[in-house]
Design a protein around this motif. Sequence first.
Motif, PDB file in Angstrom:
ATOM      1  N   ARG A 126     -26.138 102.315 -66.726  1.00 38.27           N
ATOM      2  CA  ARG A 126     -27.469 101.939 -67.003  1.00 38.27           C
ATOM      3  C   ARG A 126     -28.477 102.398 -65.796  1.00 38.27           C
ATOM      4  O   ARG A 126     -29.643 102.148 -65.876  1.00 38.27           O
ATOM      5  N   ASN A 127     -27.924 103.153 -64.838  1.00 40.03           N
ATOM      6  CA  ASN A 127     -28.541 103.347 -63.780  1.00 40.03           C
ATOM      7  C   ASN A 127     -29.103 102.003 -62.883  1.00 40.03           C
ATOM      8  O   ASN A 127     -30.128 102.083 -62.352  1.00 40.03           O
ATOM      9  N   LEU A 128     -28.505 100.886 -63.217  1.00 40.32           N
ATOM     10  CA  LEU A 128     -29.077  99.769 -62.616  1.00 40.32           C
ATOM     11  C   LEU A 128     -28.788  99.693 -61.000  1.00 40.32           C
ATOM     12  O   LEU A 128     -29.827  98.863 -60.272  1.00 40.32           O
ATOM     13  N   GLN A 129     -27.751 100.215 -60.379  1.00 34.43           N
ATOM     14  CA  GLN A 129     -27.387 100.159 -59.218  1.00 34.43           C
ATOM     15  C   GLN A 129     -27.430  98.770 -58.610  1.00 34.43           C
ATOM     16  O   GLN A 129     -28.174  98.444 -57.551  1.00 34.43           O
ATOM     17  N   GLU A 130     -26.677  97.884 -59.238  1.00 36.20           N
ATOM     18  CA  GLU A 130     -26.832  96.461 -58.853  1.00 36.20           C
ATOM     19  C   GLU A 130     -25.888  96.139 -57.870  1.00 36.20           C
ATOM     20  O   GLU A 130     -24.650  95.616 -58.233  1.00 36.20           O
ATOM     21  N   TRP A 131     -25.830  96.809 -56.728  1.00 33.52           N
ATOM     22  CA  TRP A 131     -24.755  96.650 -55.793  1.00 33.52           C
ATOM     23  C   TRP A 131     -25.417  96.545 -54.331  1.00 33.52           C
ATOM     24  O   TRP A 131     -26.683  96.585 -54.049  1.00 33.52           O
ATOM     25  N   LYS A 132     -24.450  95.986 -53.228  1.00 30.64           N
ATOM     26  CA  LYS A 132     -25.138  95.869 -51.761  1.00 30.64           C
ATOM     27  C   LYS A 132     -23.720  96.096 -50.937  1.00 30.64           C
ATOM     28  O   LYS A 132     -22.835  95.642 -51.617  1.00 30.64           O
ATOM     29  N   PHE A 133     -24.132  96.887 -50.053  1.00 33.17           N
ATOM     30  CA  PHE A 133     -22.834  97.314 -49.019  1.00 33.17           C
ATOM     31  C   PHE A 133     -23.434  96.891 -47.659  1.00 33.17           C
ATOM     32  O   PHE A 133     -24.402  97.259 -47.369  1.00 33.17           O
ATOM     33  N   ILE A 134     -22.380  95.911 -47.240  1.00 31.92           N
ATOM     34  CA  ILE A 134     -22.835  95.274 -45.864  1.00 31.92           C
ATOM     35  C   ILE A 134     -21.855  96.213 -44.944  1.00 31.92           C
ATOM     36  O   ILE A 134     -20.712  96.054 -44.969  1.00 31.92           O
ATOM     37  N   VAL A 135     -22.529  96.616 -43.882  1.00 32.11           N
ATOM     38  CA  VAL A 135     -22.008  97.360 -42.569  1.00 32.11           C
ATOM     39  C   VAL A 135     -21.955  96.353 -41.473  1.00 32.11           C
ATOM     40  O   VAL A 135     -22.935  95.830 -41.081  1.00 32.11           O
ATOM     41  N   VAL A 136     -20.583  96.029 -41.341  1.00 31.25           N
ATOM     42  CA  VAL A 136     -20.186  95.139 -40.308  1.00 31.25           C
ATOM     43  C   VAL A 136     -19.683  95.931 -39.229  1.00 31.25           C
ATOM     44  O   VAL A 136     -18.590  96.704 -39.049  1.00 31.25           O
ATOM     45  N   LYS A 137     -20.578  95.516 -37.713  1.00 35.73           N
ATOM     46  CA  LYS A 137     -20.120  96.292 -36.687  1.00 35.73           C
ATOM     47  C   LYS A 137     -19.852  95.200 -35.561  1.00 35.73           C
ATOM     48  O   LYS A 137     -19.190  95.204 -34.530  1.00 35.73           O
ATOM     49  N   ASP A 138     -20.243  94.037 -35.718  1.00 37.52           N
ATOM     50  CA  ASP A 138     -20.259  92.842 -34.822  1.00 37.52           C
ATOM     51  C   ASP A 138     -18.948  92.188 -34.677  1.00 37.52           C
ATOM     52  O   ASP A 138     -18.299  92.062 -35.559  1.00 37.52           O
ATOM     53  N   PRO A 139     -18.217  92.585 -33.507  1.00 38.20           N
ATOM     54  CA  PRO A 139     -16.967  92.240 -33.133  1.00 38.20           C
ATOM     55  C   PRO A 139     -16.518  90.705 -33.681  1.00 38.20           C
ATOM     56  O   PRO A 139     -15.314  90.583 -34.265  1.00 38.20           O
ATOM     57  N   GLU A 140     -17.307  89.561 -33.417  1.00 36.55           N
ATOM     58  CA  GLU A 140     -17.028  88.480 -33.674  1.00 36.55           C
ATOM     59  C   GLU A 140     -17.084  88.329 -35.366  1.00 36.55           C
ATOM     60  O   GLU A 140     -16.237  87.491 -36.056  1.00 36.55           O
ATOM     61  N   VAL A 141     -17.961  89.009 -36.158  1.00 36.61           N
ATOM     62  CA  VAL A 141     -17.973  88.940 -37.504  1.00 36.61           C
ATOM     63  C   VAL A 141     -16.818  89.665 -38.086  1.00 36.61           C
ATOM     64  O   VAL A 141     -16.000  89.453 -38.998  1.00 36.61           O
ATOM     65  N   LYS A 142     -16.326  90.814 -37.354  1.00 38.14           N
ATOM     66  CA  LYS A 142     -15.575  91.559 -37.771  1.00 38.14           C
ATOM     67  C   LYS A 142     -13.995  90.900 -37.578  1.00 38.14           C
ATOM     68  O   LYS A 142     -13.107  90.728 -38.596  1.00 38.14           O
ATOM     69  N   GLU A 143     -13.749  89.903 -36.655  1.00 35.80           N
ATOM     70  CA  GLU A 143     -12.880  89.217 -36.539  1.00 35.80           C
ATOM     71  C   GLU A 143     -12.627  88.125 -37.451  1.00 35.80           C
ATOM     72  O   GLU A 143     -11.558  87.663 -37.956  1.00 35.80           O
ATOM     73  N   LYS A 144     -13.622  87.647 -38.398  1.00 39.27           N
ATOM     74  CA  LYS A 144     -13.473  86.569 -39.240  1.00 39.27           C
ATOM     75  C   LYS A 144     -13.184  87.341 -40.471  1.00 39.27           C
ATOM     76  O   LYS A 144     -12.580  86.671 -41.328  1.00 39.27           O
ATOM     77  N   LEU A 145     -13.558  88.575 -40.884  1.00 37.22           N
ATOM     78  CA  LEU A 145     -13.151  89.426 -41.963  1.00 37.22           C
ATOM     79  C   LEU A 145     -11.774  89.564 -41.983  1.00 37.22           C
ATOM     80  O   LEU A 145     -10.978  89.685 -42.851  1.00 37.22           O
ATOM     81  N   VAL A 146     -11.246  89.817 -40.598  1.00 35.15           N
ATOM     82  CA  VAL A 146      -9.777  89.992 -40.287  1.00 35.15           C
ATOM     83  C   VAL A 146      -9.011  88.997 -41.028  1.00 35.15           C
ATOM     84  O   VAL A 146      -8.134  88.810 -41.559  1.00 35.15           O
ATOM     85  N   SER A 167     -23.005  89.057 -64.402  1.00 35.54           N
ATOM     86  CA  SER A 167     -22.971  88.773 -65.942  1.00 35.54           C
ATOM     87  C   SER A 167     -23.069  89.977 -66.721  1.00 35.54           C
ATOM     88  O   SER A 167     -22.608  89.705 -67.951  1.00 35.54           O
ATOM     89  N   GLY A 168     -23.565  91.021 -66.284  1.00 39.49           N
ATOM     90  CA  GLY A 168     -23.470  92.162 -67.038  1.00 39.49           C
ATOM     91  C   GLY A 168     -22.174  92.851 -67.719  1.00 39.49           C
ATOM     92  O   GLY A 168     -21.279  92.849 -66.831  1.00 39.49           O
ATOM     93  N   ILE A 169     -21.895  92.976 -68.967  1.00 35.15           N
ATOM     94  CA  ILE A 169     -20.873  93.381 -69.575  1.00 35.15           C
ATOM     95  C   ILE A 169     -21.130  94.691 -70.291  1.00 35.15           C
ATOM     96  O   ILE A 169     -22.114  94.616 -71.134  1.00 35.15           O
ATOM     97  N   MET A 170     -20.194  95.566 -70.177  1.00 31.33           N
ATOM     98  CA  MET A 170     -20.376  96.732 -70.956  1.00 31.33           C
ATOM     99  C   MET A 170     -19.859  96.552 -72.307  1.00 31.33           C
ATOM    100  O   MET A 170     -19.258  95.720 -72.531  1.00 31.33           O
ATOM    101  N   LYS A 171     -20.326  97.537 -73.340  1.00 31.12           N
ATOM    102  CA  LYS A 171     -19.977  97.281 -74.809  1.00 31.12           C
ATOM    103  C   LYS A 171     -18.457  97.540 -74.870  1.00 31.12           C
ATOM    104  O   LYS A 171     -17.855  96.720 -75.832  1.00 31.12           O
ATOM    105  N   CYS A 172     -17.965  97.885 -73.771  1.00 32.07           N
ATOM    106  CA  CYS A 172     -16.340  98.258 -73.961  1.00 32.07           C
ATOM    107  C   CYS A 172     -15.680  96.799 -73.635  1.00 32.07           C
ATOM    108  O   CYS A 172     -14.611  96.711 -73.513  1.00 32.07           O
TER     109      CYS A 172
END
Length: 168
Positions: free
Chosen positions: A40-60, A83-88
């Motif tokens: 439905r072209n809702l584009q309900e997303w977020k993309f987080i760009v992580v460059k900080d070395p300390e934050v990256k280490e926590k993701l590791v 909560s959105g569910i497609m008809k399928c």
Amino acid sequence: MDVLSAIQGRRSIRKYSDKLVEDEKLLGVLEAARLSPSARNLQEWKFIVVKDPEVKEKLVKAADQPFIGEAPIILVCCGENTSGIMKCGQPRYTIDVSIATAYMVLEAYEQGLGTCWLGSFDEDMVKKTLDIPENVRVVAMTPLGYPLESPSQRPRKELKEIISYDKY
């Protein structure tokens, strides 16, 4: 490069150079996500760009996969309306974020960058590290950087093994 060539050539990269990703290339990868289709072209997303070395280490630690920290960037791909569910019967966010992530992975390859789609991580740790709201889900993560390896293609089933016509 055409799309099929990108699909055929792309590999999961687990060794990265410390060379920084140019802003222009990063923006191209993010633009691929922005332009991807969503229910439905809702584009309900977020993309987080992580460059900080300390934050990256926590993701590791959250992924328990040290190689992701070698890349200069880690992309964290999130679905906002869970909560959105497609008809399928499928949740919209998992499909939509997966499509967007696939588009980013292919554009990264086009730009000479490597990625490795990760679905194995402690979501609670990732959310805590990045201050992601409780109602948002982390669908995938991928390191993004210049590859230091060129793995060979892994075996794929033949078309006749995965395709049927008119009936299962």
